[in-house]
Design a protein around this motif. Structure first.
Motif, short mmCIF file in Angstrom:
data_model
loop_
_atom_site.label_atom_id
_atom_site.label_comp_id
_atom_site.label_asym_id
_atom_site.label_seq_id
_atom_site.Cartn_x
_atom_site.Cartn_y
_atom_site.Cartn_z
N ARG A 76 0.88 -1.18 0.00
CA ARG A 76 0.00 0.00 0.00
C ARG A 76 0.91 1.23 0.00
O ARG A 76 1.78 1.34 0.87
CB ARG A 76 -0.90 0.00 1.24
CG ARG A 76 -1.89 1.16 1.27
CD ARG A 76 -2.83 1.11 2.47
NE ARG A 76 -3.64 -0.08 2.44
CZ ARG A 76 -3.68 -0.99 3.43
NH1 ARG A 76 -2.94 -0.84 4.51
NH2 ARG A 76 -4.45 -2.05 3.34
N SER A 129 -6.58 -5.65 -2.49
CA SER A 129 -5.90 -4.59 -3.23
C SER A 129 -4.41 -4.58 -2.92
O SER A 129 -3.98 -4.85 -1.80
CB SER A 129 -6.51 -3.23 -2.90
OG SER A 129 -6.31 -2.94 -1.53
N ASP A 135 -5.60 -6.77 -9.20
CA ASP A 135 -5.79 -5.35 -8.94
C ASP A 135 -5.17 -4.51 -10.05
O ASP A 135 -3.96 -4.48 -10.21
CB ASP A 135 -5.15 -5.00 -7.59
CG ASP A 135 -5.27 -3.54 -7.22
OD1 ASP A 135 -5.93 -2.77 -7.96
OD2 ASP A 135 -4.70 -3.15 -6.18
N PRO A 136 -5.98 -3.79 -10.83
CA PRO A 136 -5.43 -2.98 -11.92
C PRO A 136 -4.52 -1.85 -11.42
O PRO A 136 -3.76 -1.29 -12.20
CB PRO A 136 -6.66 -2.42 -12.64
CG PRO A 136 -7.84 -2.78 -11.84
CD PRO A 136 -7.44 -3.75 -10.77
N LEU A 137 -4.58 -1.52 -10.14
CA LEU A 137 -3.74 -0.46 -9.59
C LEU A 137 -2.55 -1.01 -8.79
O LEU A 137 -1.85 -0.25 -8.11
CB LEU A 137 -4.58 0.47 -8.70
CG LEU A 137 -5.76 1.15 -9.40
CD1 LEU A 137 -6.57 1.97 -8.41
CD2 LEU A 137 -5.28 1.99 -10.56
N ASP A 172 0.37 -1.91 -9.61
CA ASP A 172 1.70 -1.39 -9.94
C ASP A 172 2.02 -0.11 -9.18
O ASP A 172 3.17 0.14 -8.82
CB ASP A 172 1.88 -1.19 -11.45
CG ASP A 172 0.96 -0.15 -12.04
OD1 ASP A 172 -0.21 -0.08 -11.61
OD2 ASP A 172 1.41 0.58 -12.93
N ILE A 173 1.02 0.71 -8.88
CA ILE A 173 1.31 1.95 -8.16
C ILE A 173 1.39 1.73 -6.65
O ILE A 173 1.84 2.62 -5.94
CB ILE A 173 0.30 3.07 -8.51
CG1 ILE A 173 -1.12 2.69 -8.09
CG2 ILE A 173 0.38 3.43 -9.97
CD1 ILE A 173 -2.13 3.82 -8.24
N THR A 174 0.99 0.57 -6.17
CA THR A 174 1.11 0.28 -4.74
C THR A 174 2.46 -0.34 -4.40
O THR A 174 2.88 -0.32 -3.25
CB THR A 174 0.00 -0.68 -4.26
OG1 THR A 174 0.19 -1.97 -4.84
CG2 THR A 174 -1.38 -0.16 -4.60
N LYS A 214 5.53 -4.19 -14.71
CA LYS A 214 4.13 -3.91 -14.41
C LYS A 214 3.37 -5.23 -14.28
O LYS A 214 3.48 -6.11 -15.13
CB LYS A 214 3.51 -3.07 -15.53
CG LYS A 214 2.09 -2.69 -15.27
CD LYS A 214 1.53 -1.79 -16.35
CE LYS A 214 0.06 -1.60 -16.08
NZ LYS A 214 -0.38 -0.26 -16.25
#
Length: 138
Positions: free
Chosen positions: A11, A88, A104-106, A108-110, A121
């Protein structure tokens, strides 16, 4: 298969935890707790895997890393891992993988920046079978 598979949760670029109960539920009645941080999942006589749990440094109730040693071919193991990917910021990776796997499509930013640069990615998977196939096809 004689290698290790890793599931981690992040996270905001930092380690995040998964409750032990959530992990236990993902593998169901097949979990045998050998120790606090060492479990086995036993499906059939010749279909089992060792699971090592690494807690967050500041919160022993939150598991940051799950290592699956010798992941067996039983689809129930892979479906359990897929269930955990529902959280997530959770990814799965293994030696030689082309990219981490996630739902989780997000994700990579976590991830921590260095990890994202090293592993790439994450790729979205749709089932436990897809995770198994990614491992088999490496």
């Amino acid at each position: 298969m004689s290698f290790d598979l890793y599931l981690q949760r992040f996270r905001n670029g930092e380690a995040a935890g998964v409750a032990v109960e959530v992990i236990r539920d993902a593998f169901g009645k097949h979990v045998v707790e050998m120790d606090d941080d060492y479990w086995q999942v036993q499906y059939e006589v010749d279909e089992s895997s060792d699971i090592f749990l690494q807690a967050l440094p500041d919160d022993a109730s939150g598991i940051h890393t799950i290592s699956i040693h010798r992941p067996c071919k039983d689809v129930r193991l892979w479906n359990g891992l897929y269930m955990l990917l529902e959280l997530s910021g959770t990814i799965i990776y293994f030696p030689g993988c082309a990219a981490p796997l996630t739902r989780d499509p997000l994700a990579d930013i976590t991830m921590p920046t260095g990890m994202r640069e090293s592993l790439g990615k994450p790729v979205i998977v749709q089932s436990g079978l897809e995770i198994f196939q990614a491992v088999e096809n490496m």
